[in-house]
Design a protein around this motif. Structure first.
Motif, PDB file in Angstrom:
ATOM      1  N   SER A 173     -18.103  45.461  13.255  1.00 33.91           N
ATOM      2  CA  SER A 173     -17.860  44.160  13.860  1.00 33.91           C
ATOM      3  C   SER A 173     -17.730  43.083  12.797  1.00 33.91           C
ATOM      4  O   SER A 173     -18.614  42.945  11.954  1.00 33.91           O
ATOM      5  CB  SER A 173     -19.007  43.819  14.819  1.00 33.91           C
ATOM      6  OG  SER A 173     -18.804  42.545  15.383  1.00 33.91           O
ATOM      7  N   ILE A 174     -16.620  42.353  12.825  1.00 35.72           N
ATOM      8  CA  ILE A 174     -16.445  41.238  11.911  1.00 35.72           C
ATOM      9  C   ILE A 174     -16.287  39.955  12.710  1.00 35.72           C
ATOM     10  O   ILE A 174     -15.752  39.968  13.820  1.00 35.72           O
ATOM     11  CB  ILE A 174     -15.253  41.434  10.952  1.00 35.72           C
ATOM     12  CG1 ILE A 174     -13.935  41.530  11.726  1.00 35.72           C
ATOM     13  CG2 ILE A 174     -15.466  42.667  10.091  1.00 35.72           C
ATOM     14  CD1 ILE A 174     -12.727  41.520  10.814  1.00 35.72           C
ATOM     15  N   PHE A 175     -16.735  38.868  12.107  1.00 31.31           N
ATOM     16  CA  PHE A 175     -16.679  37.590  12.792  1.00 31.31           C
ATOM     17  C   PHE A 175     -15.269  37.021  12.787  1.00 31.31           C
ATOM     18  O   PHE A 175     -14.772  36.528  13.785  1.00 31.31           O
ATOM     19  CB  PHE A 175     -17.657  36.609  12.120  1.00 31.31           C
ATOM     20  CG  PHE A 175     -17.602  35.218  12.690  1.00 31.31           C
ATOM     21  CD1 PHE A 175     -17.045  34.177  11.966  1.00 31.31           C
ATOM     22  CD2 PHE A 175     -18.089  34.959  13.952  1.00 31.31           C
ATOM     23  CE1 PHE A 175     -16.973  32.900  12.494  1.00 31.31           C
ATOM     24  CE2 PHE A 175     -18.038  33.683  14.496  1.00 31.31           C
ATOM     25  CZ  PHE A 175     -17.471  32.654  13.756  1.00 31.31           C
ATOM     26  N   SER A 176     -14.637  37.077  11.623  1.00 29.26           N
ATOM     27  CA  SER A 176     -13.299  36.518  11.501  1.00 29.26           C
ATOM     28  C   SER A 176     -12.542  37.251  10.410  1.00 29.26           C
ATOM     29  O   SER A 176     -13.031  37.379   9.284  1.00 29.26           O
ATOM     30  CB  SER A 176     -13.357  35.033  11.152  1.00 29.26           C
ATOM     31  OG  SER A 176     -12.065  34.549  10.815  1.00 29.26           O
ATOM     32  N   ILE A 177     -11.342  37.695  10.735  1.00 31.26           N
ATOM     33  CA  ILE A 177     -10.535  38.375   9.730  1.00 31.26           C
ATOM     34  C   ILE A 177     -10.118  37.390   8.637  1.00 31.26           C
ATOM     35  O   ILE A 177      -9.756  37.801   7.530  1.00 31.26           O
ATOM     36  CB  ILE A 177      -9.319  39.053  10.387  1.00 31.26           C
ATOM     37  CG1 ILE A 177      -8.756  40.134   9.467  1.00 31.26           C
ATOM     38  CG2 ILE A 177      -8.269  38.036  10.779  1.00 31.26           C
ATOM     39  CD1 ILE A 177      -7.764  41.047  10.140  1.00 31.26           C
ATOM     40  N   ASN A 178     -10.171  36.084   8.933  1.00 32.50           N
ATOM     41  CA  ASN A 178      -9.858  35.093   7.906  1.00 32.50           C
ATOM     42  C   ASN A 178     -10.891  35.066   6.789  1.00 32.50           C
ATOM     43  O   ASN A 178     -10.653  34.458   5.740  1.00 32.50           O
ATOM     44  CB  ASN A 178      -9.750  33.698   8.531  1.00 32.50           C
ATOM     45  CG  ASN A 178      -8.477  33.514   9.312  1.00 32.50           C
ATOM     46  OD1 ASN A 178      -7.553  34.326   9.220  1.00 32.50           O
ATOM     47  ND2 ASN A 178      -8.433  32.464  10.104  1.00 32.50           N
ATOM     48  N   ALA A 179     -12.039  35.695   7.020  1.00 31.04           N
ATOM     49  CA  ALA A 179     -13.069  35.749   5.985  1.00 31.04           C
ATOM     50  C   ALA A 179     -12.860  36.917   5.033  1.00 31.04           C
ATOM     51  O   ALA A 179     -13.704  37.184   4.185  1.00 31.04           O
ATOM     52  CB  ALA A 179     -14.453  35.834   6.629  1.00 31.04           C
TER      53      ALA A 179
END
Length: 114
Positions: A27-33
């Motif tokens: 699980s990732i919060f934001s692919i922009n990170a």
């Protein structure tokens, strides 16, 4: 737990192209990170390409105009298209994700011959 898996490295001639992929598991919060770093022999690891919080790509000066970072949200995958490769681009390239903790991929070797 987040796991990052890079692929796509290899050998290229100067002026050639390679595309790296970084698949995300967990699980990732934001692919922009997510972003790309590289480490050449005897040098410190450096940031190559990243996204701003609004998704705008940003690049190190040494690769600007030659490398392109992109993402596929559905596949949770980030790419690094590398064109007009130079011998000085030779390095191990790492995918990185930060959400309060740092996650790194295993790295993929890119070698550019002159």
């Amino acid at each position: 737990q987040v796991r990052l898996v890079e692929s796509g490295g290899g050998l290229a001639q100067a002026g050639g192209s390679l595309r790296l992929s970084c698949a995300t598991f967990g699980s990732i919060f934001s692919i922009n990170a997510m972003n790309w770093h590289r480490q050449a022999p005897g040098k410190q690891r450096e940031l190559v390409a990243t996204f701003s919080s609004d998704g705008t790509p940003n690049y190190a000066g040494s690769v600007k105009g030659r490398f392109t970072i992109s993402r596929d949200n559905a596949r949770k995958t980030v790419y690094l298209q590398m064109n007009s490769l130079k011998p000085e681009d030779t390095a191990v390239y790492y995918c990185h994700y930060y959400d309060g903790a740092h996650y790194w991929g295993q790295g993929t070797q890119v070698t550019v011959s002159s």
